[in-house]
Scaffold this motif. Structure first.
Motif, PDB file in Angstrom:
ATOM      1  N   LEU A 192       0.855  -1.177   0.000  1.00 25.96           N
ATOM      2  CA  LEU A 192       0.000   0.000   0.000  1.00 25.96           C
ATOM      3  C   LEU A 192       0.896   1.233   0.000  1.00 25.96           C
ATOM      4  N   ARG A 193       0.385   2.334  -0.529  1.00 28.97           N
ATOM      5  CA  ARG A 193       1.102   3.600  -0.437  1.00 28.97           C
ATOM      6  C   ARG A 193       0.203   4.622   0.236  1.00 28.97           C
ATOM      7  N   LEU A 194       0.677   5.151   1.338  1.00 31.88           N
ATOM      8  CA  LEU A 194      -0.027   6.210   2.034  1.00 31.88           C
ATOM      9  C   LEU A 194       0.486   7.565   1.571  1.00 31.88           C
ATOM     10  N   SER A 195      -0.410   8.544   1.591  1.00 27.70           N
ATOM     11  CA  SER A 195      -0.044   9.914   1.243  1.00 27.70           C
ATOM     12  C   SER A 195      -0.431  10.845   2.385  1.00 27.70           C
ATOM     13  N   CYS A 196       0.318  11.910   2.516  1.00 30.03           N
ATOM     14  CA  CYS A 196       0.003  12.934   3.517  1.00 30.03           C
ATOM     15  C   CYS A 196       0.231  14.288   2.859  1.00 30.03           C
ATOM     16  N   ALA A 197      -0.848  15.007   2.613  1.00 27.19           N
ATOM     17  CA  ALA A 197      -0.779  16.312   1.972  1.00 27.19           C
ATOM     18  C   ALA A 197      -0.786  17.399   3.033  1.00 27.19           C
ATOM     19  N   ALA A 198       0.178  18.294   2.938  1.00 28.21           N
ATOM     20  CA  ALA A 198       0.293  19.397   3.887  1.00 28.21           C
ATOM     21  C   ALA A 198      -0.181  20.689   3.250  1.00 28.21           C
ATOM     22  N   PHE A 235       9.395  -0.627   4.364  1.00 31.52           N
ATOM     23  CA  PHE A 235       8.709   0.644   4.148  1.00 31.52           C
ATOM     24  C   PHE A 235       9.709   1.683   3.629  1.00 31.52           C
ATOM     25  N   THR A 236       9.213   2.585   2.787  1.00 29.44           N
ATOM     26  CA  THR A 236      10.032   3.683   2.282  1.00 29.44           C
ATOM     27  C   THR A 236       9.253   4.981   2.382  1.00 29.44           C
ATOM     28  N   GLN A 287       5.524   4.240   1.299  1.00 29.07           N
ATOM     29  CA  GLN A 287       5.348   3.015   0.521  1.00 29.07           C
ATOM     30  C   GLN A 287       5.584   1.836   1.439  1.00 29.07           C
ATOM     31  N   MET A 288       4.577   0.991   1.559  1.00 25.74           N
ATOM     32  CA  MET A 288       4.643  -0.147   2.474  1.00 25.74           C
ATOM     33  C   MET A 288       4.577  -1.430   1.664  1.00 25.74           C
TER      34      MET A 288
END
Length: 121
Positions: free
Chosen positions: A17-23, A67-68, A81-82
């Motif tokens: 899975l790929r997590l995103s975090c928008a600031a 993880f990256t 990126q997991m």
């Protein structure tokens, strides 16, 4: 600073899975961006962190090699990126902006709302 995490979901063990975090907001004040997670009945724990300018990274031992963490400054977004996910990775994942590169949650000032990752066996 406002943080919006996304990308969680249900995945089988061994999957990715790929997590995103928008600031948004006062992003110029961000020094580092970190990911933490909290599993049911457990305390929140550190996962990874990246410095906003240089891209230096630091990982918890239990995710190192799987993880990256990365960033896209133009999009004010940090990714996690997991790969090779395990049932033990099941948790709510939070992103946070910090003042230093640190594994301690006390050094992070702003937190996203969390995104749930569930890994089935």
């Amino acid at each position: 600073v406002q943080l919006q995490a996304s990308g969680g979901g249900l995945v089988q063990a061994g999957g990715s899975l790929r997590l995103s975090c928008a600031a948004s907001g006062r992003t110029f004040s961000i020094y580092s961006m970190g990911w933490f997670r909290q599993a049911p009945g457990k305390e929140r724990e550190f996962v990874a962190v990246i410095t906003w300018s240089s891209g230096s990274t630091y990982y918890a031992d239990y995710v190192k090699g799987r993880f990256t963490i990365s960033k896209d400054n133009a999009k004010n977004t940090v990714y996690l990126q997991m790969n090779s996910l395990e049932p033990e990775d099941t948790a709510v994942y939070y992103c946070a902006s910090g003042r230093i590169i640190s594994s301690a949650s006390d050094n992070y000032d702003y937190w996203g709302q969390g995104t749930l990752v569930t890994v089935s066996s």
